[in-house]
Every structure is written in structure tokens, then in C-alpha cells.
Design a protein around this motif. Structure first.
Motif, PDB file in Angstrom:
ATOM      1  N   PRO A 173       0.694  -1.285   0.266  1.00 35.29           N
ATOM      2  CA  PRO A 173      -0.006  -0.151  -0.080  1.00 35.29           C
ATOM      3  C   PRO A 173       0.711   1.444  -0.157  1.00 35.29           C
ATOM      4  CG  PRO A 173      -0.845  -1.625   1.461  1.00 35.29           C
ATOM      5  CD  PRO A 173       0.446  -2.128   0.955  1.00 35.29           C
ATOM      6  N   GLY A 174       0.546   2.220  -1.037  1.00 35.24           N
ATOM      7  CA  GLY A 174       1.134   3.243  -0.974  1.00 35.24           C
ATOM      8  C   GLY A 174       2.635   3.235  -1.811  1.00 35.24           C
ATOM      9  N   TYR A 175       2.957   2.192  -2.137  1.00 35.42           N
ATOM     10  CA  TYR A 175       4.243   2.012  -2.890  1.00 35.42           C
ATOM     11  C   TYR A 175       4.358   2.486  -4.335  1.00 35.42           C
ATOM     12  CZ  TYR A 175       7.892  -0.397  -5.278  1.00 35.42           C
ATOM     13  OH  TYR A 175       9.373  -0.756  -5.935  1.00 35.42           O
ATOM     14  N   THR A 176       5.407   3.084  -4.628  1.00 35.19           N
ATOM     15  CA  THR A 176       5.474   3.538  -6.028  1.00 35.19           C
ATOM     16  C   THR A 176       6.919   3.537  -6.344  1.00 35.19           C
ATOM     17  OG1 THR A 176       6.248   5.751  -5.338  1.00 35.19           O
ATOM     18  CG2 THR A 176       3.705   5.414  -5.899  1.00 35.19           C
ATOM     19  N   ARG A 278       6.909  12.776 -12.005  1.00 36.98           N
ATOM     20  CA  ARG A 278       5.914  13.483 -11.547  1.00 36.98           C
ATOM     21  C   ARG A 278       4.818  13.358 -12.752  1.00 36.98           C
ATOM     22  NH1 ARG A 278       6.799  13.090  -7.010  1.00 36.98           N
ATOM     23  NH2 ARG A 278       5.004  14.737  -6.462  1.00 36.98           N
ATOM     24  N   ILE A 279       4.948  12.130 -13.321  1.00 35.58           N
ATOM     25  CA  ILE A 279       3.918  12.090 -14.239  1.00 35.58           C
ATOM     26  C   ILE A 279       2.641  11.412 -13.294  1.00 35.58           C
ATOM     27  CG2 ILE A 279       3.010  10.238 -16.222  1.00 35.58           C
ATOM     28  CD1 ILE A 279       4.709  12.326 -17.420  1.00 35.58           C
ATOM     29  N   ILE A 293     -15.269  -5.451 -19.003  1.00 37.47           N
ATOM     30  CA  ILE A 293     -14.586  -5.806 -20.507  1.00 37.47           C
ATOM     31  C   ILE A 293     -13.463  -5.042 -20.712  1.00 37.47           C
ATOM     32  CG2 ILE A 293     -17.008  -6.695 -21.365  1.00 37.47           C
ATOM     33  CD1 ILE A 293     -17.104  -3.822 -22.808  1.00 37.47           C
ATOM     34  N   ALA A 294     -13.221  -3.906 -19.981  1.00 43.93           N
ATOM     35  CA  ALA A 294     -11.946  -3.233 -20.370  1.00 43.93           C
ATOM     36  C   ALA A 294     -11.503  -2.435 -19.327  1.00 43.93           C
ATOM     37  CB  ALA A 294     -12.406  -2.267 -21.346  1.00 43.93           C
ATOM     38  N   TRP A 295      -9.949  -2.496 -19.087  1.00 42.04           N
ATOM     39  CA  TRP A 295      -9.616  -1.797 -17.910  1.00 42.04           C
ATOM     40  C   TRP A 295      -8.180  -1.373 -18.129  1.00 42.04           C
ATOM     41  CZ3 TRP A 295     -11.348  -6.968 -17.838  1.00 42.04           C
ATOM     42  CH2 TRP A 295     -10.312  -7.893 -18.014  1.00 42.04           C
ATOM     43  N   LYS A 296      -7.757  -0.479 -17.480  1.00 40.97           N
ATOM     44  CA  LYS A 296      -6.208   0.022 -17.792  1.00 40.97           C
ATOM     45  C   LYS A 296      -5.751   0.825 -16.603  1.00 40.97           C
ATOM     46  CE  LYS A 296      -5.065   1.342 -22.053  1.00 40.97           C
ATOM     47  NZ  LYS A 296      -4.656   1.846 -23.396  1.00 40.97           N
ATOM     48  N   SER A 297      -4.317   0.500 -16.526  1.00 38.80           N
ATOM     49  CA  SER A 297      -3.753   1.350 -15.589  1.00 38.80           C
ATOM     50  C   SER A 297      -2.391   2.014 -16.276  1.00 38.80           C
ATOM     51  CB  SER A 297      -3.345   0.521 -14.429  1.00 38.80           C
ATOM     52  OG  SER A 297      -2.333   1.247 -13.274  1.00 38.80           O
ATOM     53  N   LYS A 298      -2.227   3.191 -16.604  1.00 37.66           N
ATOM     54  CA  LYS A 298      -1.154   3.583 -17.135  1.00 37.66           C
ATOM     55  C   LYS A 298      -0.816   5.115 -16.783  1.00 37.66           C
ATOM     56  CE  LYS A 298      -0.013   4.409 -22.221  1.00 37.66           C
ATOM     57  NZ  LYS A 298      -0.489   4.230 -23.451  1.00 37.66           N
ATOM     58  N   GLY A 299       0.586   5.459 -17.075  1.00 40.80           N
ATOM     59  CA  GLY A 299       1.017   6.703 -16.775  1.00 40.80           C
ATOM     60  C   GLY A 299       0.591   7.773 -18.038  1.00 40.80           C
ATOM     61  N   MET A 300       0.365   9.065 -17.757  1.00 40.68           N
ATOM     62  CA  MET A 300       0.123   9.834 -18.922  1.00 40.68           C
ATOM     63  C   MET A 300       1.171  10.357 -19.481  1.00 40.68           C
ATOM     64  SD  MET A 300      -2.496  12.326 -16.590  1.00 40.68           S
ATOM     65  CE  MET A 300      -4.064  11.711 -15.866  1.00 40.68           C
ATOM     66  N   LEU A 305      -0.676  19.746 -14.372  1.00 39.08           N
ATOM     67  CA  LEU A 305      -0.440  20.743 -13.162  1.00 39.08           C
ATOM     68  C   LEU A 305      -1.358  20.813 -11.913  1.00 39.08           C
ATOM     69  CD1 LEU A 305       0.561  23.647 -15.330  1.00 39.08           C
ATOM     70  CD2 LEU A 305       1.801  22.098 -14.377  1.00 39.08           C
ATOM     71  N   SER A 306      -2.497  19.784 -11.990  1.00 37.97           N
ATOM     72  CA  SER A 306      -3.269  19.850 -10.972  1.00 37.97           C
ATOM     73  C   SER A 306      -4.261  18.618 -10.802  1.00 37.97           C
ATOM     74  CB  SER A 306      -4.202  21.027 -10.904  1.00 37.97           C
ATOM     75  OG  SER A 306      -5.292  20.795 -12.168  1.00 37.97           O
TER      76      SER A 306
END
Length: 430
Positions: A173-176, A278-279, A293-300, A305-306
Motif C-alpha cells: 500500500p502506497g508503494y511507487t 511527476r507523471i 470488459i476493459a480496464w487500464k492502468s497507465k502513466g500519462m 499541473l493539478s
């Protein structure tokens, strides 16, 4: 119905002039002396040609079009036909063809396939492309998993995680992930290869049957070019969790059909989640008739800025996925109930989707993110506020604490044995 076309690539018609050497032993059989100036010109496609797969696809699609099927504009391997015999939908994956529809339509297509090609036909869908499907007797619920992938994970990484303490969640939990700055701090090359292999296997699981581990796997993938001891420990945690929950798979429990087909989506973002760049991270889950039916986890792709801007960009990303799903369903002659509900947990982002603004905080937002407003103005999509703790997409943007992880996961996955349970009346247990 599954149609397996035998030696499928040999049916393809060539569009180019292609020559090959005389096969070894052919001249001896023919009683002709070996001549280096003699070669063969191919009249049909064979295995080993670069274009073999494409030529088979073209041959099969042309044949299906002659039988009245229409090729989807959204997916080149999806075809549909509706006539007096009923609906028939064909999904192609090389030579493994999945067909669903009304019985009369299936029987008609089976006869046509058997006349045109050498095929094997099965009516029970238990395994398709490495995914196992278990359906309840009343056909109101099903489980989709990848036991073969998990078994390979256990074979290769079982000893690696044997002594590791089992966590209650896939990721800490909270790990990046923080990338390794100095190459000297990276693990040895052999361990790097081992790490990449583990993450690659996890990625294949997230694609089909385990949306609950998407974010944890995405975090691991950030260190593919330089894993260190910390990354290795996190990989151990995730693999240990997957092996301990090997009976879990995608939960397929469609809601009862009322008046129309229903599509619902959840969107979320984690502002500046990447400590190195900081992405921000965005995630979404799309449900069709209550089935994910669809899911995603991705960096922008760029820094925002907010929190509001991050959530707004996340909304634009899920709207693109919704548009694709709509195109696929339209090609299958399925009419959706409009507007489609999209749940978002940020008031500022919701306001931006319905209002033009040139304030100091929002005037810099890129044009592509704004096209979501057209869908709202045309009543195709309706944005609805949802509390953060009730936003299922939250599981795709961060490593959650145990209670939240379990709360959202139970709406995406289930145990295999749950599908097999029956109560006294032979119906599914709640």
C-alpha cells in the motif's frame, strides 16, 4: 462453437511472384538430375512466408463475406451476420475461430466451413487462447482464468517467493517504484532477465483475467531497464499474492436484460504519482451489462499541473475506450442505451467536461482532452459524481490498503469455486 482450421496457412492465395529452391529429395523422386537453374514458383501460400498469416486472413474473410457476413470497421477479426436463421458472430485469431450465435445459424456456418476447409469443430468452450472458461449450469455466471500461465509462474518463480511473507494486497500500500539512478546499484544481468520475465508474465495475466493486479504490475514495469533489490522484493510480493490467489479469475455475471444493452464506466487518476518524473497515473474500468470488459492502468504522456487536470485527462482516455466499445457493439448490431454513465470522483473535472473555461488554471489544457465535451453535448455520455471509496477505477491507479483493495476487487474477480456453487434450488448463491 470453436472452429479449428487445419493447415490454415496453406489456403492463402499469393498476390506476388514468389520462388523457392527445389525441396531436397524431390529431383531424385522425379528421376531428374540436379540443376542449379531450376526453382519452384509458389502458387499458394505456405508456412514460413512473411505474408502467410495475412493471406489466410484475406482468404477466410473473403469466404465469410460470400456467406453474408459483414466485416467490423472497429476490429478486422470480427464479423457478423443477421438473417432469418438468426445472429452469428465470428471472432478470428489466426486459425482458431470462435463463433457465437443462434443454433440454426451456427449449424449453417459449420456446414459451410466443412465444405470450404478441413476443420475440427467443438461446441464446448473450455479453453481459448490460453484462457479457461468455467460456466455455471444455469449459464448466469462464468469464471475466466489463466491457470496455465499461473502454473508456469509457479514453476519458474516458486522457489523465488517460497519464503516470502504473503501480503493481503498484490502491491505494498502506497508503494511507487523509484528508478535506479546508478547502474552500479542495479541487480546482476541474470537477475535483471529474471525480473523482466516475471513482470512480463504478470502483464499477460492483467490483460485477460486479473484486473486487480494491474497497478502493482505497472509499478514493477517501470524498473524493467534497471531493477534493484527493492524492486525484486516488490516483485516477490506480487507473485506470492498471485500464486496464493490462483483460483481467482475474471467475474462474468451479466445483469438481467431489461429494455436495452447497458454500458457503464469508472475513471480515476493519481496526481503526480511517479516520484521520478511527476507523471500522473490514470485508470479506468468499463462494464458491459455488469461484466468488466476493459480496464487500464497507465502513466500519462505528459506532466499535468493539478488533480483536476489529471482527472480530466483520465476522463478523455476512458471516453476513447468507450467510443471503441461502441464501434465494436455497433458492428455486432447491438444498440446501446444512451447516455452512457461515466463515474468520476472529482467535481472540478466534472465541471470542466460540461463548461468552456479559459481560466489561468485550465487554459493550457491540450485540445485532445476537450473532445469529451462533444459526447456530453450530444447526450452520448453522462458524467456522474461518485465518492472516491466507491470508485472502482481507484484500484487501477494506486496500491490500495486491504479493505479498499478487497472491496473493489470483488467487483472484478471471483473464485472459481463460486461459479460451481449451487443452492438447494439449483440457482447461484448470493
Amino acid at each position: 462453437m470453436i472452429v479449428d482450421v487445419e493447415t490454415a496457412f496453406l489456403y492463402g492465395n499469393l498476390e506476388e511472384e514468389i520462388y523457392m529452391n527445389i525441396p531436397q529429395g524431390f529431383l531424385e523422386v522425379e528421376g531428374t538430375e540436379e540443376n542449379p537453374n531450376i526453382c519452384c514458383r509458389l502458387l499458394k501460400s505456405i508456412y514460413g512466408l512473411v505474408q502467410a498469416a495475412r493471406q489466410w486472413w484475406k482468404r477466410c474473410v473473403d469466404q465469410l463475406k460470400k456467406w453474408g457476413f459483414e466485416l467490423s470497421k472497429a476490429d478486422p477479426c470480427l464479423l457478423c451476420r443477421k438473417d432469418e436463421k438468426g445472429t452469428c458472430i465470428v471472432i478470428m485469431y489466426v486459425d482458431d475461430i470462435l463463433v457465437v450465435g443462434d443454433r440454426l445459424a451456427l449449424e449453417d456456418l459449420k456446414e459451410k466451413f466443412m465444405k470450404a476447409f478441413s476443420v475440427k469443430v467443438e461446441y464446448t468452450l473450455k479453453d481459448y487462447l490460453g484462457c479457461e472458461l468455467v460456466m455455471h449450469k444455469n449459464k448466469k455466471m462464468a469464471w475466466l482464468g489463466q491457470p496455465s500461465i499461473i502454473q508456469s509462474l509457479k514453476t519458474k518463480f516458486g522457489e523465488f517467493v517460497e519464503k516470502v511473507r504473503l501480503g493481503k494486497t498484490p502491491g505494498t500500500p502506497g508503494y511507487t517504484t523509484v528508478r535506479t539512478e546508478n547502474k552500479e546499484d542495479c541487480s546482476p544481468p541474470q537477475e535483471q532477465t529474471f525480473y523482466r520475465s516475471g513482470v512480463g508474465t504478470l502483464l499477460y495475466l492483467t490483460k485477460h483475467s486479473r484486473p486487480d493486479i494491474c497497478n502493482a504490475t505497472r509499478e514493477l514495469s517501470k524498473a524493467m531497464d534497471g531493477a534493484n533489490t527493492t524492486h525484486m522484493k516488490e516483485l516477490q510480493r506480487v507473485i506470492k499474492f498471485v500464486l496464493a490467489t490462483s483460483e481467482y479469475g475474471l467475474k462474468i455475471q451479466p445483469r438481467a436484460m431489461q429494455n436495452s444493452w447497458n454500458l457503464v464506466a469508472y475513471s480515476d487518476a493519481d496526481f503526480a504519482a511517479d516520484k521520478d518524473t511527476r507523471i500522473s497515473v490514470y485508470g479506468y474500468v468499463v462494464y458491459f451489462m455488469g461484466v468488466p470488459i476493459a480496464w487500464k492502468s497507465k502513466g500519462m504522456k505528459s506532466v499535468v499541473l493539478s488533480t483536476t487536470e489529471a482527472e480530466y485527462v483520465a476522463v478523455s482516455e476512458v471516453v476513447k475506450e468507450i467510443r471503441f466499445v461502441m464501434n465494436v457493439l455497433e458492428s455486432m448490431k447491438i444498440e446501446l442505451k444512451l447516455p452512457i454513465t461515466l463515474y468520476v470522483d472529482n467535481i472540478g473535472a466534472i465541471w470542466l467536461t460540461g463548461n468552456q473555461s479559459t481560466s489561468e488554471r485550465t487554459k493550457h489544457i491540450d485540445v485532445p482532452a476537450h473532445y469529451v465535451r462533444e459526447y456530453i453535448e450530444d447526450d452520448i455520455i453522462k458524467i456522474v459524481f461518485v465518492k472516491s471509496e466507491d470508485n472502482i477505477a481507484d484500484i487501477e491507479t494506486k496500491n490500495l490498503p486491504t479493505k479498499l483493495q478487497e472491496k473493489h476487487a470483488q467487483k472484478l474477480i471471483c473464485k472459481k469455486e463460486e461459479v460451481m456453487k449451487e443452492n438447494e434450488n439449483g440457482e447461484l448463491e448470493d
